[in-house]
Design a protein around this motif. Structure first.
Motif, PDB file in Angstrom:
ATOM      1  N   ALA A  88       5.140  -5.859   6.678  1.00 43.14           N
ATOM      2  CA  ALA A  88       5.373  -5.669   5.240  1.00 43.14           C
ATOM      3  C   ALA A  88       6.211  -6.804   4.646  1.00 43.14           C
ATOM      4  CB  ALA A  88       6.065  -4.333   4.988  1.00 43.14           C
ATOM      5  N   ALA A 164      14.968  -1.633   5.294  1.00 47.80           N
ATOM      6  CA  ALA A 164      14.104  -0.471   5.554  1.00 47.80           C
ATOM      7  C   ALA A 164      14.575   0.322   6.779  1.00 47.80           C
ATOM      8  CB  ALA A 164      12.658  -0.926   5.755  1.00 47.80           C
ATOM      9  N   LYS A 199      11.941   6.493   9.596  1.00 47.97           N
ATOM     10  CA  LYS A 199      13.225   5.819   9.311  1.00 47.97           C
ATOM     11  C   LYS A 199      14.351   6.846   9.417  1.00 47.97           C
ATOM     12  CE  LYS A 199      10.468   2.490   8.124  1.00 47.97           C
ATOM     13  NZ  LYS A 199      10.301   1.140   8.512  1.00 47.97           N
ATOM     14  N   TYR A 339       8.238  -5.807  17.913  1.00 48.42           N
ATOM     15  CA  TYR A 339       6.830  -5.853  17.593  1.00 48.42           C
ATOM     16  C   TYR A 339       6.151  -6.742  18.616  1.00 48.42           C
ATOM     17  CZ  TYR A 339       8.621  -3.723  13.418  1.00 48.42           C
ATOM     18  OH  TYR A 339       9.262  -2.861  12.567  1.00 48.42           O
TER      19      TYR A 339
HETATM   20  C1  LIG Z   1       9.222   0.380   7.512  1.00 45.83           C
HETATM   21  C2  LIG Z   1       9.476  -1.007   7.155  1.00 45.83           C
HETATM   22  C3  LIG Z   1       8.983  -1.577   5.968  1.00 45.83           C
HETATM   23  C4  LIG Z   1       7.968  -0.898   5.084  1.00 45.83           C
HETATM   24  O1  LIG Z   1       8.286   0.340   4.626  1.00 45.83           O
HETATM   25  P1  LIG Z   1       7.119   1.336   4.139  1.00 45.83           P
HETATM   26  O2  LIG Z   1       7.866   2.431   3.461  1.00 45.83           O
HETATM   27  O3  LIG Z   1       6.397   1.800   5.366  1.00 45.83           O
HETATM   28  O4  LIG Z   1       6.232   0.602   3.220  1.00 45.83           O
HETATM   29  C5  LIG Z   1       9.363  -2.866   5.656  1.00 45.83           C
HETATM   30  N1  LIG Z   1      10.146  -3.577   6.457  1.00 45.83           N
HETATM   31  C6  LIG Z   1      10.629  -3.079   7.615  1.00 45.83           C
HETATM   32  C7  LIG Z   1      11.532  -3.915   8.449  1.00 45.83           C
HETATM   33  C8  LIG Z   1      10.302  -1.786   8.013  1.00 45.83           C
HETATM   34  O5  LIG Z   1      10.769  -1.307   9.161  1.00 45.83           O
END
Ligand SMILES: *Cc1c(COP(=O)(O)O)cnc(C)c1O
Length: 395
Positions: A88, A164, A199, A339
Motif C-alpha cells: 500500500a 498503520a 491491526k 514480507y
Molecule cells: C495495513 C497496512 C496498510 C494498509 O492499510 P489498509 O487499511 O489495509 O488499507 C498500509 N501500510 C502498512 C504498513 C500496513 O501494515
C-alpha cells in the motif's frame, strides 16, 4: 494444540453486545454516511494520538493516498520510502504518478535507515524533486523520527507517517535538546492508521484515519475526502470517496479504550517469548534472533511509557526460515512472512527498480517470521510455540 496467528474471537466476546447495540443504532438511524458517530470517534482518536485533527477514511491505504493528494504530490515528484513494507505504501506513490525512491532499512529495527536518507540527500537528491518521505513504523515500533524530522526540515520535504501498524506507539523525540514521547502519527505532516482487522485496533471491516496538526492541511484533506467538493458540487480540486463508514466508527469507538490493555498484553507475550527463547539456547547458538525494542534506552531516560513497541507483529529472524514455517504449519501453529519480496523486486516495478540492491531489506525478507502475538494468547500457547520451534532445530 492449535495456535493461530490471530484469533479475534476472544477479543470480541466481552465487547460483542455493546458493538451490536451501537451498530443496530446506526442501522435504525438510517444515517449511513459520515455524521455525528464518525465525528465522535475522530475526537477520541485525536485525544489518544495527541493531534489537533483526525479524519476518518475508508482504509489505511486511502489514508496514505489522501495524505499525498493533500500535500499536492503528483507526476514529476519523488517520494522516499522503505522497500520493506506492505505494498500500500508504494501503491499510493505510483497511483499519483510520482516516483518512489527506496532507502534501505536498519537491520535491527527493520525501519527505514535515517543515515541512508541523509546520504541520499547529500549525494543524489539534486537530480530529483523529492517532495516527501514516508517512514513506515513497521511491526508496531516507530522509525527514527528525531532524525527523519530533522532531515525533512533541513531539505524542506513533507513527512507522511505510515503508522498503520503502530497506532498508540510512543516515539522518543528530541526537540531543542529535550527528549519527550510523541505518539505515532503526530510527528509528521500527517499520520496514517489502518483499522484492518489484524491491526492492533481493528474494525469489523475496512477503515482508516489520518491525523493532522496543521489546520490548513486538515481542511484540504477533508475536502479531498468528499471528491474535492467544497461547497458540495463545486470542485476546485479532485478528490475521491474516502469516507469512513459510521458502522466502523461505532465499533472502533467501543474498542479504542481497550487498546492500552491490548498493547500491554502483547508486550507481556513478547516478554514471555523472549525469556523462553533465551532459555532454549536457540538465541545463543544463532539459530534465531529476537526482535529488539530499540527505544528501551530512551524509556529508561524519560520513563513513563512502556508503549515504545506495541508488537503488531512479533518478528524473529530464523535459520532455515521456510522449513521452519512448514514445520509450524504441520503443527497447526500460525506464522507469516511480512514480507517475502521487498517492493523494489516486485513484478509491478520497472526493471531499473528490480535491479536495485537493498541488501538489508532483501536479507530481512529471506529471514523474518511473524509468530502469534495477539493479546489473548495463553502462556501454554506461547510455551507450545517455543517448544515446537525448539523441536524443529533439534531434528
Ligand atoms: C495495513 C497496512 C496498510 C494498509 O492499510 P489498509 O487499511 O489495509 O488499507 C498500509 N501500510 C502498512 C504498513 C500496513 O501494515
Amino acid at each position: 494444540m492449535r495456535v493461530p496467528l490471530l484469533d479475534l474471537r476472544e477479543q470480541l466476546k466481552p465487547l460483542r453486545d455493546e458493538i451490536v447495540r451501537e451498530v443496530t443504532e446506526v442501522i435504525d438511524s438510517t444515517s449511513y454516511v459520515m455524521g455525528d458517530k464518525v465525528e465522535a470517534f475522530e475526537r477520541d482518536v485525536s485525544a489518544y494520538c495527541q493531534t489537533r485533527h483526525s479524519i476518518g477514511v475508508t482504509s489505511g491505504t486511502d489514508a496514505l493516498l489522501a495524505s499525498l493528494m493533500g500535500l499536492g504530490i503528483g507526476p514529476g515528484d519523488s517520494v522516499l520510502t522503505t522497500p520493506y513494507t506492505f505494498i500500500a505504501t508504494l501503491g499510493c506513490i505510483l497511483r499519483l504518478g510520482a516516483r518512489p525512491v527506496f532507502v534501505d532499512i536498519d537491520p535491527v529495527s527493520f525501519n527505514i535507515d535515517p543515515d541512508k536518507i541523509e546520504q541520499f540527500f547529500e549525494d543524489e537528491a539534486g537530480a530529483q524533486k523529492v517532495k516527501a518521505i514516508i517512514p513506515v513504523h513497521l511491526y508496531g515500533q516507530c522509525a527514527d523520527m528525531t532524525k527523519i524530522m530533522a532531515l525533512a526540515k533541513r531539505y524542506g520535504v513533507a513527512v507522511v507517517e505510515d503508522a498503520a501498524q503502530a497506532i498508540g506507539a510512543s516515539c522518543p523525540m528530541e526537540e531543542n535538546g529535550v527528549l519527550t514521547w510523541k505518539r505515532a502519527g503526530s510527528m509528521g505532516d500527517t499520520g496514517c492508521f489502518s483499522f484492518f482487522p489484524s491491526k492492533n485496533l481493528g474494525g469489523i471491516g475496512d477503515g482508516g484515519m489520518i491525523v493532522v496538526n496543521d489546520d490548513e492541511l486538515a481542511k484540504k484533506i477533508k475536502i479531498i475526502r468528499v471528491h474535492g467538493g467544497e461547497p458540495k458540487y463545486h470542485h476546485a480540486v479532485i478528490g475521491g470517496n474516502f469516507r469512513l463508514d459510521p458502522i466502523q466508527a461505532v465499533a472502533l469507538k467501543v474498542k479504542l479504550p481497550h487498546l492500552p490493555d491490548w498493547h500491554k498484553a502483547r508486550r507481556e507475550n513478547a516478554k514471555v517469548y523472549n525469556r523462553l527463547f533465551e532459555q532454549t539456547g536457540l538465541v545463543a547458538s544463532g539459530k534465531i534472533k529476537l526482535p529488539v525494542a530499540v527505544y528501551a534506552d530512551a524509556a529508561a531516560q524519560i520513563d513513563t511509557t512502556p508503549d515504545y513497541h506495541i508488537y503488531n507483529q512479533y518478528i524473529i529472524r530464523a535459520e532455515e526460515r521456510d522449513q521452519l514455517r512448514d514445520y509450524l504449519l504441520k503443527a497447526e501453529i500460525g506464522s507469516e512472512i511480512y514480507y517475502p519480496i521487498p517492493l523494489h523486486k516486485q513484478k509491478c516495478m520497472e526493471p531499473q527498480y528490480n535491479a536495485l540492491s537493498m541488501p538489508e531489506a532483501e536479507k530481512a525478507a529471506a529471514e523474518t517470521l511473524a509468530l502469534p502475538i495477539y493479546p489473548e494468547l495463553t502462556d501454554e500457547m506461547l510455551t507450545h510455540v517455543v517448544t515446537t520451534i525448539t523441536e524443529f532445530y533439534r531434528q
